[in-house]
Design a protein around this motif. Structure first.
Motif, PDB file in Angstrom:
ATOM      1  N   PHE A  56      41.624  72.034  28.284  1.00 31.80           N
ATOM      2  CA  PHE A  56      42.596  72.948  28.885  1.00 31.80           C
ATOM      3  C   PHE A  56      43.358  73.722  27.814  1.00 31.80           C
ATOM      4  O   PHE A  56      43.523  74.937  27.916  1.00 31.80           O
ATOM      5  CB  PHE A  56      43.578  72.184  29.781  1.00 31.80           C
ATOM      6  CG  PHE A  56      43.105  72.041  31.198  1.00 31.80           C
ATOM      7  CD1 PHE A  56      43.583  72.881  32.188  1.00 31.80           C
ATOM      8  CD2 PHE A  56      42.183  71.069  31.541  1.00 31.80           C
ATOM      9  CE1 PHE A  56      43.147  72.758  33.501  1.00 31.80           C
ATOM     10  CE2 PHE A  56      41.747  70.932  32.844  1.00 31.80           C
ATOM     11  CZ  PHE A  56      42.233  71.776  33.834  1.00 31.80           C
ATOM     12  N   GLU A  57      43.835  73.022  26.796  1.00 35.87           N
ATOM     13  CA  GLU A  57      44.652  73.696  25.790  1.00 35.87           C
ATOM     14  C   GLU A  57      43.838  74.717  25.001  1.00 35.87           C
ATOM     15  O   GLU A  57      44.253  75.872  24.849  1.00 35.87           O
ATOM     16  CB  GLU A  57      45.300  72.690  24.846  1.00 35.87           C
ATOM     17  CG  GLU A  57      46.282  73.374  23.915  1.00 35.87           C
ATOM     18  CD  GLU A  57      47.376  72.475  23.411  1.00 35.87           C
ATOM     19  OE1 GLU A  57      48.142  72.952  22.549  1.00 35.87           O
ATOM     20  OE2 GLU A  57      47.487  71.324  23.851  1.00 35.87           O
ATOM     21  N   GLY A  87      48.458  75.302  29.088  1.00 37.14           N
ATOM     22  CA  GLY A  87      47.163  74.640  29.246  1.00 37.14           C
ATOM     23  C   GLY A  87      47.222  73.195  28.810  1.00 37.14           C
ATOM     24  O   GLY A  87      46.666  72.303  29.453  1.00 37.14           O
ATOM     25  N   GLY A  89      46.500  70.030  31.186  1.00 36.51           N
ATOM     26  CA  GLY A  89      45.498  69.046  30.781  1.00 36.51           C
ATOM     27  C   GLY A  89      46.076  67.649  30.636  1.00 36.51           C
ATOM     28  O   GLY A  89      45.463  66.661  31.041  1.00 36.51           O
TER      29      GLY A  89
END
Length: 137
Positions: free
Chosen positions: A94-95, A111, A115
């Motif tokens: 996500f990041e 993000g 996550g």
């Protein structure tokens, strides 16, 4: 208040504390280092800081786990870390994904928070069943 509701609230609060430690450590690394691996370094440092903070809080307040000795605590921490491997991949996906798509630190951190939230939801169940279980040995 039901015990499960209190546990859920406490877990959420501790997850937020660990997230703040993670993102705060990342921000600190970015402020101190602006080289070609700044984002990677910040995410690795943040992950480590968040991991230690979350372990201490989970061990003591969520699972009321009392290791027999330092070796038992170290083994438990290593198992806790191993169980976090998959959830860390979700967090990092996500990041890094938000960084790639949006190209801003604010969106990268968002993000990361998304996550981490997904990862912590899964991690609770892994920890409950595999890490902080009663083991006779």
């Amino acid at each position: 208040m039901f015990a499960s509701t209190k546990l859920t609230i406490n877990y959420a609060i501790f997850a937020l504390i660990a997230m703040a430690a993670n993102i705060g450590a990342q921000h600190l690394v970015i402020q101190c280092y602006s080289g070609s691996f700044d984002i990677m370094a910040s995410i690795i440092v943040g992950t480590g800081v968040g991991l230690v903070v979350k372990y201490v809080l989970d061990k003591r307040y969520i699972f009321q786990f009392h290791p027999r000795n330092a070796i038992h605590d170290m083994r438990t921490f290593l198992l806790y870390t191993a169980m976090g491997g998959v959830t860390t991949l979700v967090f990092w996906a996500f990041e890094f994904g938000f960084q790639h798509v949006f190209q801003t630190s604010a969106m990268r951190y968002l993000g990361g928070v998304l996550g981490l939230t997904i990862g912590y939801l899964a991690k609770y169940h892994l920890d409950k069943h595999y890490v902080f279980r009663l083991d006779p040995a």
